[in-house]
Write a protein that holds these residues in place. Sequence first.
Motif, mmCIF file in Angstrom:
data_model
loop_
_atom_site.group_PDB
_atom_site.id
_atom_site.type_symbol
_atom_site.label_atom_id
_atom_site.label_comp_id
_atom_site.label_asym_id
_atom_site.label_seq_id
_atom_site.Cartn_x
_atom_site.Cartn_y
_atom_site.Cartn_z
ATOM 1 N N THR A 113 0.843 -1.183 0.000
ATOM 2 C CA THR A 113 0.000 0.000 0.000
ATOM 3 C C THR A 113 0.879 1.234 0.000
ATOM 4 O OG1 THR A 113 -1.727 -1.170 1.239
ATOM 5 C CG2 THR A 113 -1.836 1.242 1.207
ATOM 6 N N ASP A 114 0.703 2.091 -0.998
ATOM 7 C CA ASP A 114 1.469 3.329 -1.084
ATOM 8 C C ASP A 114 1.095 4.270 0.056
ATOM 9 O OD1 ASP A 114 2.628 2.378 -3.345
ATOM 10 O OD2 ASP A 114 1.495 3.621 -4.743
ATOM 11 N N PRO A 115 1.963 5.242 0.366
ATOM 12 C CA PRO A 115 1.656 6.217 1.426
ATOM 13 C C PRO A 115 0.316 6.922 1.217
ATOM 14 C CG PRO A 115 3.956 6.392 0.806
ATOM 15 C CD PRO A 115 3.329 5.441 -0.168
ATOM 16 N N GLU A 116 -0.088 7.121 -0.041
ATOM 17 C CA GLU A 116 -1.358 7.790 -0.294
ATOM 18 C C GLU A 116 -2.544 6.830 -0.245
ATOM 19 O OE1 GLU A 116 0.548 6.892 -4.333
ATOM 20 O OE2 GLU A 116 1.164 7.595 -2.349
ATOM 21 N N GLY A 117 -2.285 5.545 0.060
ATOM 22 C CA GLY A 117 -3.361 4.581 0.226
ATOM 23 C C GLY A 117 -3.633 3.695 -0.967
ATOM 24 N N THR A 118 -2.898 3.871 -2.062
ATOM 25 C CA THR A 118 -3.086 3.029 -3.245
ATOM 26 C C THR A 118 -2.550 1.631 -2.998
ATOM 27 O OG1 THR A 118 -2.848 4.960 -4.688
ATOM 28 C CG2 THR A 118 -2.587 2.790 -5.702
ATOM 29 N N VAL A 119 -3.393 0.626 -3.204
ATOM 30 C CA VAL A 119 -2.981 -0.766 -3.050
ATOM 31 C C VAL A 119 -2.488 -1.276 -4.396
ATOM 32 C CG1 VAL A 119 -3.701 -3.097 -2.439
ATOM 33 C CG2 VAL A 119 -4.633 -1.133 -1.190
ATOM 34 N N ARG A 120 -1.271 -1.766 -4.412
ATOM 35 C CA ARG A 120 -0.683 -2.268 -5.655
ATOM 36 C C ARG A 120 -0.369 -3.753 -5.517
ATOM 37 N NH1 ARG A 120 1.143 1.864 -9.095
ATOM 38 N NH2 ARG A 120 1.293 3.932 -8.140
#
Length: 355
Positions: free
Chosen positions: A57-64
């Motif tokens: 999960t990226d710092p901005e909340g995007t789950v990859r």
Amino acid sequence: MLNGLASAILAFYLSLGFVSGAGAAELVSDFDQSSLDEKVWNACQIDEPPLRFEQLTDPEGTVRQFIRVIVDPTTGNSNDTCQEPVTPLSAGQEADVVAEPFGPSLVPASPPEEPGAAECKKGGGEAQRNELRLQQRPGLVHSQEEAHWYSMTFRVDGNVPSCGSARWVLAQWKQERHGMSPFLAQRFDNGVLHVTVQNGHCRCAVAKAEGDFDTFSAVAAQMLPAQTLQESRPIRCIRSDVDDDTSCQPTAMRVFTIGGSAPPPLPDPKRGWVTMTYLVRGGSDGNGLVDVYANSRFVVRVNGLIGYKTNDPGLVKFKFGHYRDRIDGAASISVDRLCFSPDSHVCAPDIQSMP
């Protein structure tokens, strides 16, 4: 670029499976599965370590969810287990089965980070390879003459030396035959992301990473409404068929940038996720076209003789992963999304394509 009606007709025929492997092709892959789709990808040039499927999960909340391809000291050069090409050879033709030579690096090495420190060790003569290639089947391969959009969202982690001479290919587009080196390649020599285009045996860097990409590209973006492409020059060109640093001038190939200025620097995949997008039409007949976009922003156009001149180049062979000099340390390329299609709206809906 296809207009709306042409795109709709193509999508219809794609859905029916009427488009042959030598024509249009399309794929959208987010690598959300926990295993490799062997109907799409051929792992015949994957050596060691094995592929990994991960999620973060990226710092901005995007789950990859993504695939990670690793190269480390155990990686060899798996090049002899792939059977190619798939289309019949004409009389007198030979299959492209030998490993392509690296040639000199187009990116000068950075000086050692500490004054007085020893120069970084250069890469060894043996190549390392950990690459995934597309299965050569209908719907996944296309002819050189069919223009396709390719988009790849990725990042690079690990030991990436900025000095010495670590020649490194992360993605490559090759002529199926009569093409020793890729006609288009995304490279990472000496820790610097750059894009090269092949003009016979003359290899030219046409875009590279350095400086403040966002600031520079913001200036270029302000010029986009005018759509003013003017002829420019490659960043640097060298002979790819010799070991020394011999410069060359491309023939029947032209480079264009906005306003004719230097291309905006590419973003650095060592610092985070990067999306590189390409409009690709092979140019062995002198009618090639490569447009390069970084994070949806136009960078550079190349047209003319792209690749090796021949009347029968075969299909496009696309691969991604690692093909590099043997160097110490481990590194990885993580790919979150990979797409190719004749329609820009499938792979890059946010791009304002250049006319």
